[in-house]
Design a protein around this motif. Structure first.
Motif, PDB file in Angstrom:
ATOM      1  N   GLY A   1      10.640   7.817   8.356  1.00 41.10           N
ATOM      2  CA  GLY A   1       9.880   8.018   7.129  1.00 41.10           C
ATOM      3  C   GLY A   1      10.649   7.548   5.907  1.00 41.10           C
ATOM      4  O   GLY A   1      10.083   6.958   4.979  1.00 41.10           O
ATOM      5  N   VAL A   2      11.952   7.801   5.891  1.00 44.86           N
ATOM      6  CA  VAL A   2      12.794   7.343   4.787  1.00 44.86           C
ATOM      7  C   VAL A   2      12.779   5.821   4.710  1.00 44.86           C
ATOM      8  O   VAL A   2      12.648   5.236   3.631  1.00 44.86           O
ATOM      9  N   PHE A   3      12.907   5.176   5.860  1.00 45.25           N
ATOM     10  CA  PHE A   3      12.918   3.718   5.890  1.00 45.25           C
ATOM     11  C   PHE A   3      11.624   3.153   5.322  1.00 45.25           C
ATOM     12  O   PHE A   3      11.649   2.240   4.477  1.00 45.25           O
ATOM     13  N   TYR A   4      10.493   3.690   5.755  1.00 42.71           N
ATOM     14  CA  TYR A   4       9.218   3.200   5.242  1.00 42.71           C
ATOM     15  C   TYR A   4       9.034   3.556   3.774  1.00 42.71           C
ATOM     16  O   TYR A   4       8.395   2.812   3.017  1.00 42.71           O
ATOM     17  N   GLY A   5       9.586   4.684   3.350  1.00 44.75           N
ATOM     18  CA  GLY A   5       9.550   5.022   1.938  1.00 44.75           C
ATOM     19  C   GLY A   5      10.287   4.003   1.097  1.00 44.75           C
ATOM     20  O   GLY A   5       9.831   3.620   0.004  1.00 44.75           O
ATOM     21  N   LEU A   6      11.421   3.537   1.573  1.00 43.38           N
ATOM     22  CA  LEU A   6      12.186   2.510   0.858  1.00 43.38           C
ATOM     23  C   LEU A   6      11.407   1.200   0.787  1.00 43.38           C
ATOM     24  O   LEU A   6      11.425   0.507  -0.237  1.00 43.38           O
ATOM     25  N   ILE A   7      10.711   0.872   1.872  1.00 43.23           N
ATOM     26  CA  ILE A   7       9.884  -0.338   1.880  1.00 43.23           C
ATOM     27  C   ILE A   7       8.829  -0.274   0.776  1.00 43.23           C
ATOM     28  O   ILE A   7       8.579  -1.249   0.071  1.00 43.23           O
ATOM     29  N   GLY A   8       8.212   0.902   0.616  1.00 39.36           N
ATOM     30  CA  GLY A   8       7.098   1.034  -0.317  1.00 39.36           C
ATOM     31  C   GLY A   8       7.482   1.523  -1.697  1.00 39.36           C
ATOM     32  O   GLY A   8       6.618   2.016  -2.428  1.00 39.36           O
ATOM     33  N   SER A   9       8.742   1.391  -2.075  1.00 43.80           N
ATOM     34  CA  SER A   9       9.194   1.906  -3.375  1.00 43.80           C
ATOM     35  C   SER A   9       8.409   1.329  -4.551  1.00 43.80           C
ATOM     36  O   SER A   9       8.173   2.009  -5.549  1.00 43.80           O
ATOM     37  N   GLY A  10       7.996   0.074  -4.439  1.00 46.80           N
ATOM     38  CA  GLY A  10       7.255  -0.554  -5.536  1.00 46.80           C
ATOM     39  C   GLY A  10       5.793  -0.754  -5.232  1.00 46.80           C
ATOM     40  O   GLY A  10       5.145  -1.622  -5.830  1.00 46.80           O
ATOM     41  N   ALA A  11       5.251   0.041  -4.296  1.00 46.81           N
ATOM     42  CA  ALA A  11       3.863  -0.145  -3.856  1.00 46.81           C
ATOM     43  C   ALA A  11       2.871  -0.015  -4.999  1.00 46.81           C
ATOM     44  O   ALA A  11       3.086   0.711  -5.968  1.00 46.81           O
ATOM     45  N   ILE A  12       1.766  -0.724  -4.857  1.00 44.44           N
ATOM     46  CA  ILE A  12       0.734  -0.734  -5.898  1.00 44.44           C
ATOM     47  C   ILE A  12      -0.120   0.524  -5.846  1.00 44.44           C
ATOM     48  O   ILE A  12      -0.424   1.136  -6.869  1.00 44.44           O
ATOM     49  N   VAL A  13      -0.535   0.932  -4.641  1.00 43.54           N
ATOM     50  CA  VAL A  13      -1.439   2.080  -4.487  1.00 43.54           C
ATOM     51  C   VAL A  13      -0.673   3.374  -4.722  1.00 43.54           C
ATOM     52  O   VAL A  13       0.353   3.620  -4.087  1.00 43.54           O
ATOM     53  N   ARG A  14      -1.191   4.205  -5.628  1.00 43.16           N
ATOM     54  CA  ARG A  14      -0.519   5.457  -5.974  1.00 43.16           C
ATOM     55  C   ARG A  14      -1.546   6.544  -6.270  1.00 43.16           C
ATOM     56  O   ARG A  14      -2.723   6.271  -6.528  1.00 43.16           O
ATOM     57  N   VAL A  15      -1.067   7.783  -6.250  1.00 46.39           N
ATOM     58  CA  VAL A  15      -1.873   8.917  -6.710  1.00 46.39           C
ATOM     59  C   VAL A  15      -1.579   9.119  -8.191  1.00 46.39           C
ATOM     60  O   VAL A  15      -0.427   9.056  -8.629  1.00 46.39           O
ATOM     61  N   ARG A  16      -2.629   9.372  -8.955  1.00 48.07           N
ATOM     62  CA  ARG A  16      -2.488   9.532 -10.404  1.00 48.07           C
ATOM     63  C   ARG A  16      -3.022  10.891 -10.833  1.00 48.07           C
ATOM     64  O   ARG A  16      -4.113  11.297 -10.434  1.00 48.07           O
ATOM     65  N   ALA A  17      -2.242  11.599 -11.631  1.00 50.30           N
ATOM     66  CA  ALA A  17      -2.706  12.857 -12.226  1.00 50.30           C
ATOM     67  C   ALA A  17      -3.547  12.498 -13.449  1.00 50.30           C
ATOM     68  O   ALA A  17      -3.151  12.692 -14.594  1.00 50.30           O
ATOM     69  N   ALA A  18      -4.726  11.965 -13.162  1.00 49.89           N
ATOM     70  CA  ALA A  18      -5.561  11.364 -14.206  1.00 49.89           C
ATOM     71  C   ALA A  18      -5.992  12.354 -15.273  1.00 49.89           C
ATOM     72  O   ALA A  18      -6.181  11.995 -16.442  1.00 49.89           O
TER      73      ALA A  18
ATOM     74  N   VAL B   1       0.805  -1.221   0.000  1.00 47.09           N
ATOM     75  CA  VAL B   1       0.000   0.000   0.000  1.00 47.09           C
ATOM     76  C   VAL B   1       0.839   1.272   0.000  1.00 47.09           C
ATOM     77  O   VAL B   1       0.314   2.364  -0.175  1.00 47.09           O
ATOM     78  N   GLY B   2       2.147   1.141   0.189  1.00 49.59           N
ATOM     79  CA  GLY B   2       3.008   2.325   0.197  1.00 49.59           C
ATOM     80  C   GLY B   2       3.574   2.568   1.577  1.00 49.59           C
ATOM     81  O   GLY B   2       2.825   2.795   2.533  1.00 49.59           O
ATOM     82  N   GLY B   3       4.899   2.511   1.698  1.00 49.86           N
ATOM     83  CA  GLY B   3       5.526   2.625   3.002  1.00 49.86           C
ATOM     84  C   GLY B   3       5.206   3.907   3.732  1.00 49.86           C
ATOM     85  O   GLY B   3       4.998   3.916   4.950  1.00 49.86           O
ATOM     86  N   ARG B   4       5.143   5.012   2.998  1.00 52.15           N
ATOM     87  CA  ARG B   4       4.920   6.283   3.676  1.00 52.15           C
ATOM     88  C   ARG B   4       3.443   6.538   3.970  1.00 52.15           C
ATOM     89  O   ARG B   4       3.085   7.587   4.489  1.00 52.15           O
ATOM     90  N   VAL B   5       2.607   5.563   3.662  1.00 55.24           N
ATOM     91  CA  VAL B   5       1.245   5.589   4.177  1.00 55.24           C
ATOM     92  C   VAL B   5       1.293   5.616   5.702  1.00 55.24           C
ATOM     93  O   VAL B   5       0.442   6.227   6.355  1.00 55.24           O
ATOM     94  N   PHE B   6       2.308   4.956   6.268  1.00 53.83           N
ATOM     95  CA  PHE B   6       2.483   5.016   7.721  1.00 53.83           C
ATOM     96  C   PHE B   6       2.592   6.462   8.185  1.00 53.83           C
ATOM     97  O   PHE B   6       2.006   6.842   9.201  1.00 53.83           O
ATOM     98  N   CYS B   7       3.333   7.274   7.435  1.00 53.71           N
ATOM     99  CA  CYS B   7       3.594   8.651   7.850  1.00 53.71           C
ATOM    100  C   CYS B   7       2.329   9.493   7.894  1.00 53.71           C
ATOM    101  O   CYS B   7       2.150  10.310   8.804  1.00 53.71           O
TER     102      CYS B   7
END
Length: 300
Positions: A217-234, A112-118
């Protein structure tokens, strides 16, 4: 913590429903809808804290422990993988429940994205958000020149001290752990650290703690580098350069590549690992440019 995961999943369920919706501007969607992600984040943060407090306050033992390590219903262990890594580097052998708990957390945030924790869980987030709101409200312009790369150096130091000293040095000064333990067991001196972070973000550096200093926050960001859930400029073709998204985003540097197609073949999905998936860019955009999607939607 299992319930924490359920809360996050339920909050994110709304994004799957909104992928097909036509974006609506804040002026046409009403206050509640215009703040739905902010409200969802606050409910999640309060809900997580409430679950931890049920034990000490009401004697209802759903979750025991804190964000560093906990046990849900005496069955499900969850462990902060950053803490576990520091502990292992200090020479301590982890117990099996700690390893299992860390693996569960790693898999969840990797998806879901590491920085979702943040933005959705961390108790410091409302403090820094309040400072950011006051900066906007009173048009406070002062800003430190601290590099956003400084947090990577601090992450390195946090992981270097345990093998050198045998002590988890970072955990003695970690504001996230201090505040969460303080809210559960009594804040005490932690208020001093929290007030210092608030004033730092308010007067010295915009989004200074989360965006420039926090190694967690950096550590969790690295965890979620390939996360599926993202924001899209649709609907990035609608962008009128109002800059509202840049003004409110705690990591504004992540927006430009997706929004402006900076670089040949760059799609509309924000892939930068520092994006916190807070959803505020979705809410403030007057043209309804952004929405939640997945990294699989990275086609113009």
């Amino acid at each position: 913590m299992l319930i924490l995961n359920i809360l996050l999943i339920l909050s994110y369920w709304n994004f799957t429903m909104s992928i097909r919706e036509k974006p609506l501007s804040p002026e046409t969607q009403g206050w509640l809808r215009a703040h739905r992600w902010l409200i969802a984040r606050r409910l999640t943060q309060v809900g997580v804290l409430a679950l931890f407090l049920l034990g000490p306050v009401a004697g209802i033992r759903i979750i025991e422990g804190n964000l560093s390590a906990s046990m849900t219903l005496d069955v499900l262990p969850l462990t902060d993988p950053f803490l576990l890594l520091q502990s292992m580097l200090s020479g301590s052998l982890p117990v099996m429940s700690g390893v299992i708990g860390a693996l569960i957390v790693l898999v969840f945030y990797a998806l879901v994205g590491g920085r979702v924790f943040c933005s959705w869980v961390c108790p410091i987030n409302p403090v820094t958000d309040a400072a950011a709101w006051l900066r906007r409200r009173f048009d406070l312009r002062g800003n430190s020149a601290l590099s956003r790369n400084l947090r990577y150096w601090l992450l390195g130091l946090a992981l270097l001290f345990p093998p050198l000293t045998g002590v988890l040095v970072w955990e003695y000064i970690n504001p996230v752990s201090m505040l969460h333990r303080g809210l559960i067991f009594g804040v005490g001196g932690a208020w001093t650290i929290i007030l210092a972070l608030f004033l730092f973000d308010l007067f010295i550096a915009k989004h200074g703690w989360c965006g420039r200093l926090c190694p967690m926050g950096v550590f969790y960001g690295l965890i979620g580098s390939g996360a599926i859930v993202r924001v899209r400029a649709a609907a990035r073709e609608r962008c009128n350069d109002c800059m509202d998204c840049f003004a409110i985003c705690p990591e504004p540097q992540v927006i430009k590549p997706a929004l402006k197609g900076a670089g040949e073949g760059v799609g509309p999905v924000i892939l930068d690992r520092n994006c916190t998936n807070c959803g505020r860019c979705i809410e403030v955009c007057p043209e309804g440019v952004f929405r939640f999607a997945t990294r699989l939607h990275n086609v113009s």
